[in-house]
Scaffold this motif. Structure first.
Motif, PDB file in Angstrom:
ATOM      1  N   UNK A  81      -8.895 -15.823   2.361  1.00 52.86           N
ATOM      2  CA  UNK A  81     -10.202 -15.955   3.146  1.00 52.86           C
ATOM      3  C   UNK A  81     -10.369 -17.114   4.120  1.00 52.86           C
ATOM      4  N   UNK A  82      -9.123 -17.514   4.595  1.00 48.17           N
ATOM      5  CA  UNK A  82      -9.203 -18.776   5.578  1.00 48.17           C
ATOM      6  C   UNK A  82      -9.595 -18.221   6.949  1.00 48.17           C
ATOM      7  N   UNK A  83      -9.989 -17.184   6.858  1.00 46.29           N
ATOM      8  CA  UNK A  83     -10.726 -16.607   8.158  1.00 46.29           C
ATOM      9  C   UNK A  83     -12.104 -16.841   8.181  1.00 46.29           C
ATOM     10  N   UNK A  88     -16.319 -23.157   4.380  1.00 51.50           N
ATOM     11  CA  UNK A  88     -16.516 -22.517   3.521  1.00 51.50           C
ATOM     12  C   UNK A  88     -15.911 -22.689   2.067  1.00 51.50           C
ATOM     13  N   UNK A  89     -16.599 -22.478   1.154  1.00 52.80           N
ATOM     14  CA  UNK A  89     -16.186 -22.542  -0.237  1.00 52.80           C
ATOM     15  C   UNK A  89     -16.232 -21.302  -0.991  1.00 52.80           C
ATOM     16  N   UNK A  90     -15.183 -21.053  -1.789  1.00 53.17           N
ATOM     17  CA  UNK A  90     -15.311 -19.906  -2.774  1.00 53.17           C
ATOM     18  C   UNK A  90     -15.501 -20.301  -3.999  1.00 53.17           C
ATOM     19  N   UNK A  91     -16.230 -19.387  -4.911  1.00 56.71           N
ATOM     20  CA  UNK A  91     -16.286 -19.544  -6.568  1.00 56.71           C
ATOM     21  C   UNK A  91     -16.113 -18.362  -7.148  1.00 56.71           C
ATOM     22  N   UNK A  92     -15.595 -18.722  -8.275  1.00 58.78           N
ATOM     23  CA  UNK A  92     -15.553 -17.647  -9.287  1.00 58.78           C
ATOM     24  C   UNK A  92     -16.169 -18.012 -10.615  1.00 58.78           C
TER      25      UNK A  92
END
Length: 177
Positions: A81-83, A88-92
């Motif tokens: 998801x570096x694009x 941007x942050x990701x979560x789970x």
């Protein structure tokens, strides 16, 4: 389903939390979406001191109810998801007790946490449920996320979903309902 009005607390995972998380990951409602609990717990243990992943326990009224992690895909080499836009942050999210699944906690937790990330300056937040996890996809849509594409990577087949700060009215500590 009723909209949750609960307020959740987020605290860092400690070594003492790992047996509880392992127990959650072994439950059928989570086991289908996670890998081997021993391997997963070893990764979560590594995340405790990581700069790219922040592992958290979600508490409701002082009681642990979920595992949540946020991560920066730009701090990991070759992250799929570096694009996404810088910042941007990701979560789970994984709700531990099965009896708390399907009653609105997932979307409420995500809505509150994403609101806090936006207040801290994140321009976008992504989440990546498995395409077969309809319950999670619906919860994330309810929290303001929209699908932006399918991905297949080392993390498996996912529906990449995003919500942007510019589109969100974060109001009082969370996204609008």
């Amino acid at each position: 389903m009723v909209e949750r009005e609960d307020s959740y607390d987020f605290r860092p995972v400690t070594e003492k939390d790992l047996p509880m998380i392992a127990g959650w990951l072994a439950k059928p409602h989570l086991a289908q979406w996670w890998g081997d609990p021993e391997i997963e717990i070893a990764e979560i243990r590594e995340h405790i001191s990581s700069v790219s992943v922040e592992p958290l326990i979600v508490e409701l009224d002082g009681k642990p109810i979920a595992y949540l992690q946020s991560y920066d895909p730009h701090l990991e080499d070759d992250h799929p998801y570096a694009d996404q836009p810088f910042g941007t942050l990701g979560i789970d999210l994984s709700i531990g007790p099965a009896e708390l699944v399907g009653i609105g906690h997932g979307s409420a937790i995500v809505r509150q946490f994403v609101g806090e990330l936006f207040e801290e300056g994140a321009p976008r937040v992504v989440i990546d449920p498995h395409p077969d996890n309809g319950r999670a996809i619906r919860a994330y849509e309810k929290a303001g996320f929209r699908p932006i594409g399918r991905r297949h990577s080392e993390y498996g087949d996912v529906v990449l979903m995003a919500v942007d700060a510019a589109e969100a009215d974060t109001g009082r500590g969370g996204l609008t309902r």
